[in-house]
Each structure stands twice: as C-alpha cells, then as structure tokens.
Enzyme design. Structure first.
Site, PDB file in Angstrom:
ATOM      1  N   HIS A 150     -20.349  12.826  12.192  1.00 18.10           N
ATOM      2  CA  HIS A 150     -19.048  13.482  12.083  1.00 18.10           C
ATOM      3  C   HIS A 150     -18.544  13.586  10.643  1.00 18.10           C
ATOM      4  O   HIS A 150     -17.434  13.169  10.324  1.00 18.10           O
ATOM      5  CB  HIS A 150     -18.008  12.755  12.933  1.00 18.10           C
ATOM      6  CG  HIS A 150     -18.213  12.926  14.405  1.00 18.10           C
ATOM      7  ND1 HIS A 150     -17.232  12.676  15.334  1.00 18.10           N
ATOM      8  CD2 HIS A 150     -19.293  13.324  15.126  1.00 18.10           C
ATOM      9  CE1 HIS A 150     -17.695  12.902  16.554  1.00 18.10           C
ATOM     10  NE2 HIS A 150     -18.961  13.300  16.445  1.00 18.10           N
ATOM     11  N   GLU A 175     -13.238  22.614  21.433  1.00 14.08           N
ATOM     12  CA  GLU A 175     -11.975  23.307  21.194  1.00 14.08           C
ATOM     13  C   GLU A 175     -12.124  24.453  20.201  1.00 14.08           C
ATOM     14  O   GLU A 175     -12.940  24.400  19.275  1.00 14.08           O
ATOM     15  CB  GLU A 175     -10.937  22.339  20.598  1.00 14.08           C
ATOM     16  CG  GLU A 175     -10.564  21.166  21.452  1.00 14.08           C
ATOM     17  CD  GLU A 175      -9.546  20.251  20.787  1.00 14.08           C
ATOM     18  OE1 GLU A 175      -9.172  19.244  21.424  1.00 14.08           O
ATOM     19  OE2 GLU A 175      -9.126  20.538  19.640  1.00 14.08           O
ATOM     20  N   TYR A 231      -2.985  18.093  15.792  1.00 16.01           N
ATOM     21  CA  TYR A 231      -3.715  18.552  16.965  1.00 16.01           C
ATOM     22  C   TYR A 231      -4.089  17.420  17.929  1.00 16.01           C
ATOM     23  O   TYR A 231      -4.787  17.651  18.906  1.00 16.01           O
ATOM     24  CB  TYR A 231      -4.929  19.373  16.514  1.00 16.01           C
ATOM     25  CG  TYR A 231      -4.455  20.671  15.884  1.00 16.01           C
ATOM     26  CD1 TYR A 231      -4.395  21.839  16.621  1.00 16.01           C
ATOM     27  CD2 TYR A 231      -3.994  20.688  14.573  1.00 16.01           C
ATOM     28  CE1 TYR A 231      -3.902  23.013  16.059  1.00 16.01           C
ATOM     29  CE2 TYR A 231      -3.490  21.851  14.008  1.00 16.01           C
ATOM     30  CZ  TYR A 231      -3.448  23.014  14.753  1.00 16.01           C
ATOM     31  OH  TYR A 231      -2.934  24.166  14.198  1.00 16.01           O
ATOM     32  N   TYR A 246     -17.182   9.305  25.896  1.00 16.77           N
ATOM     33  CA  TYR A 246     -18.527   9.347  26.458  1.00 16.77           C
ATOM     34  C   TYR A 246     -18.808   8.175  27.395  1.00 16.77           C
ATOM     35  O   TYR A 246     -19.675   8.279  28.266  1.00 16.77           O
ATOM     36  CB  TYR A 246     -19.567   9.372  25.330  1.00 16.77           C
ATOM     37  CG  TYR A 246     -19.626  10.691  24.615  1.00 16.77           C
ATOM     38  CD1 TYR A 246     -20.073  11.834  25.261  1.00 16.77           C
ATOM     39  CD2 TYR A 246     -19.234  10.799  23.289  1.00 16.77           C
ATOM     40  CE1 TYR A 246     -20.130  13.050  24.612  1.00 16.77           C
ATOM     41  CE2 TYR A 246     -19.278  12.012  22.630  1.00 16.77           C
ATOM     42  CZ  TYR A 246     -19.731  13.140  23.290  1.00 16.77           C
ATOM     43  OH  TYR A 246     -19.767  14.343  22.634  1.00 16.77           O
TER      44      TYR A 246
END
Length: 384
Positions: free
Chosen positions: A163, A255, A265, A276
């Site tokens: 990420h 998204e 957000y 998960y």
C-alpha cells in the site's frame, strides 16, 4: 514486430503475478463482460516488460515505461524497441514496492523534467514511498536521468511492503498530485501528523501551495488535499478539472471517489467493505460526516491505472473513464454525470491490467501485470 492478440486470450498468471495477486475474489460480473469477439477495438501487442507498473508518453510519441525491479525504459512504440535509462534511484523491490509511476512536467518540451515515484528503504526494516524529479537527457553516454532530486517522501516510513500508492498526476492548475496510501496501517489515514492515506498536492518543486486546505498546519498536514483513503492506485482529472481517484478497498469495498478540497473519505472508520479476517467495518451511510464513494464495487475489480479519455480515435468514449482491473482481468469503462458516475461496461482482457494510458493519437494503451507483461495498443477495429 507487432502481433495481434489471438482470439482466445486466456493466459495463466505468471509466478510473480500469482505472488502479488490481490486477495479479493474476482467479480462474478466479469463472466458477463464483453468478450474479445465483440470488442469495439483491436488489441495489438507492441512489446513485453518484466513486471511493468506505469507508462507515460513524451511529446515526440515515444513512451517511458517503469518496471518494478527498478528499470526505466524508453520505448519506440512504432517498432517496440526499448532502451534502458540510467540514473534511476535505488528502489525497495518486494511485495507491492519498487519503481512506480512516471509522468513528465507539463513544460517537458522546455525543461526535460521527468517525475518518478518509488518505494525506498528506510532505517530499521522500514520503507516508504518517495517522489523524485530529474532531467531526461540523451547524450554521448546514452539515455540518463541527470540532477535527480527527491522532492517528497511519505511520513513516517513503516514496516511492511504494501500500500504505497504513489500515483502521480499534474492537474490543470499546474500542481503535482500524489496518492499516498496508508501502508496497511489503517489509523494513519485519519492522522494529520502523517501523510499516509491522503491525496497530496504540491508545487512542481515539492513546495507546498499556499491555498492547500491545511496550509496553516505543520508539515506534513500542509501537503494534504484530502484524507481517509486506503490504497489509491489511480488518479485522473476530467475535462472540467475535477479530480477523481479509485482505490482498492478492503474485502468487497473497491471505490471510485470524487475528490473535494479538505474532504475526509472515512477509512478506516467506515468502508463499504469489510476486513479480510471477516470483521465488519461500518458502512458509509452510518457516518454521514464522511464523504461516501461515488461508485462501490462490492464484487471487486481490484482497480489499477486510470485515464479519463479525451482523444479522437474513440469519439463515442469522449469523457469516459477507463480503469484497469487486476483480479477482474478487465478494462472497466465508467461514465460521469456531474458529481455522479457509474460503470458503463467491462471488457474481458484475459490478464491482469496494471496500467492504462492514452496515446497521442487517441489510442488506448494497456500494460499487463506480471513477469512478461504485454504492452497493448487498443485501436478502433480496422485501424492501426
């Protein structure tokens, strides 16, 4: 030599792609996606690359392509021939990390500036994303990046190899926009003492614009345009100058977001997906103070790469967004209507799509994921 793809495109994931495959299940809707026989375009293979990640076109029609292991290629897309570019910074290659995005300065024809994002090693087994710029030169010693300077880094560097985000774009305002994902650490997306889980807006030299929403706060908060994001792998501006981004959500929560100045957000406080490990996350409608996605894919597409098309080759798609699908092995077309958007159609590509780019002639270009990722040119049927 260019080679048209065979009609029955059904290639297995390479070993590298299998290792990096998203844990989310493919979308069952992909079964109903437009198959190759009915594509409104033809796909032509131009070249192959080792785990390619991003590409951008130069004013002369050649393209720069990044490979995750830390190689930058200059490609003659007419012949498919590629040359290495020297001077690329050392990258932290592994997991989702390595050499990432590449874009050019809006005034590249005058200044020759190229911008790269990449994962970088820190201290004590930490890593983070960095953005650097350099001049692309073609001299007697070959192609090279000269005068490279790092103009931005994630704060803080953390453990793990996932990420990073680090997608780049120049906006109509001339500012440099960076997606900074939350490094699988969750809480930093809401913490203004970090720039993780944020959309970043900078001047082209890395300094902070005075009109940023948090410009009066200490760094790195002053860099932030919006917050509460997870793993942002696509950012693009529409014809009205509106910024849109897509991000891989947790399980069942990909998204597409319309980005507004100072907007929050919600991640990880809210999401339309779940963890998960099965733990639930409250949906956006439980916390209206957070901005909700414009589109949610509960059957995920695993989005990567993003353009909003403005070319002439596909006149019927003017203003449409195109998103690459990793686990969905698809090209997803999105249509916009003011502040709203929806998926319009999906093309089954038979392979993980890592990058989407628009060429100078209006063709759409795709990079497939994996050790022998194809560079594909999509042209209207009957045209090259």
């Amino acid at each position: 030599m260019h080679r048209s793809l065979a009609l029955s495109i059904a290639l297995a994931l390479s070993p590298l792609a299998a290792l990096t495959a998203c844990a989310q299940a493919p979308d069952p809707a992909a079964e109903a996606a437009v198959q190759q026989a009915d594509w409104p375009f033809q796909a032509t293979e131009v070249a192959r690359f080792a785990a390619p990640w991003a590409m951008t076109f130069l004013p002369d029609g050649r393209a720069l392509v990044t490979e995750k292991a830390g190689v930058l290629k200059l490609v003659d897309v007419a012949s498919g021939q590629a040359r290495d570019v020297d001077g690329v910074p050392a990258v932290a290659f592994g997991g989702q990390g390595g050499l990432g995005d590449v874009i050019i300065h809006p005034a590249f024809a005058d200044n020759g500036l190229v911008y790269l994002s990449y994962a970088e090693e820190g201290q004590d087994d930490t890593r983070g994303a960095a953005v650097a710029r350099a001049h692309l030169v073609d001299g007697g010693n070959g192609l090279a990046l000269e005068g490279l300077e790092v103009i931005w880094r994630q704060v803080p560097y953390t453990t793990g190899r996932g990420h990073y985000g680090h997608r780049l774009a120049f906006g109509p305002d001339g500012k440099l926009w960076i997606s900074s994902s939350e490094r699988q650490k969750f809480d930093p997306a809401q913490d203004m003492a970090t720039n993780l889980g944020k959309i970043i807006r900078l001047n082209d030299d890395g300094s902070v614009p005075a009109d940023n929403p948090f410009a009066d706060q200490p760094a790195p908060a002053n860099q932030v345009w919006s917050l509460g994001h997870r793993s942002v792998l696509g950012i693009a501006f529409d014809g009205n100058g509106q910024l849109w981004e897509h991000e891989m959500g947790p399980k069942g929560g990909d998204e597409l977001n319309r980005i507004v100045k100072g907007g929050n957000y919600g991640y990880p406080v809210v999401s339309n997906g779940d963890h998960y490990d099965g733990r639930s996350i409250p949906d956006h409608d439980t916390r209206p103070e957070f901005l909700a996605p414009t589109v949610t894919w509960r059957s995920v597409i695993s989005p990567a790469g993003f353009i909003i098309y403005n070319g002439a080759a596909f006149a019927q798609w003017q203003g449409s967004g195109f998103i690459g699908g990793l686990s969905s092995k698809s090209l997803v077309r999105v249509v916009f209507d003011g502040e709203t958007a929806r998926e319009a159609e999906r093309f089954a590509m038979g392979e993980r799509i890592r990058e989407v780019e628009q060429g100078p002639d209006g063709a759409i270009w795709l990079l497939q994921d994996g050790e022998a990722g194809r560079l594909l040119k999509l042209s209207p049927k009957g045209k090259q």
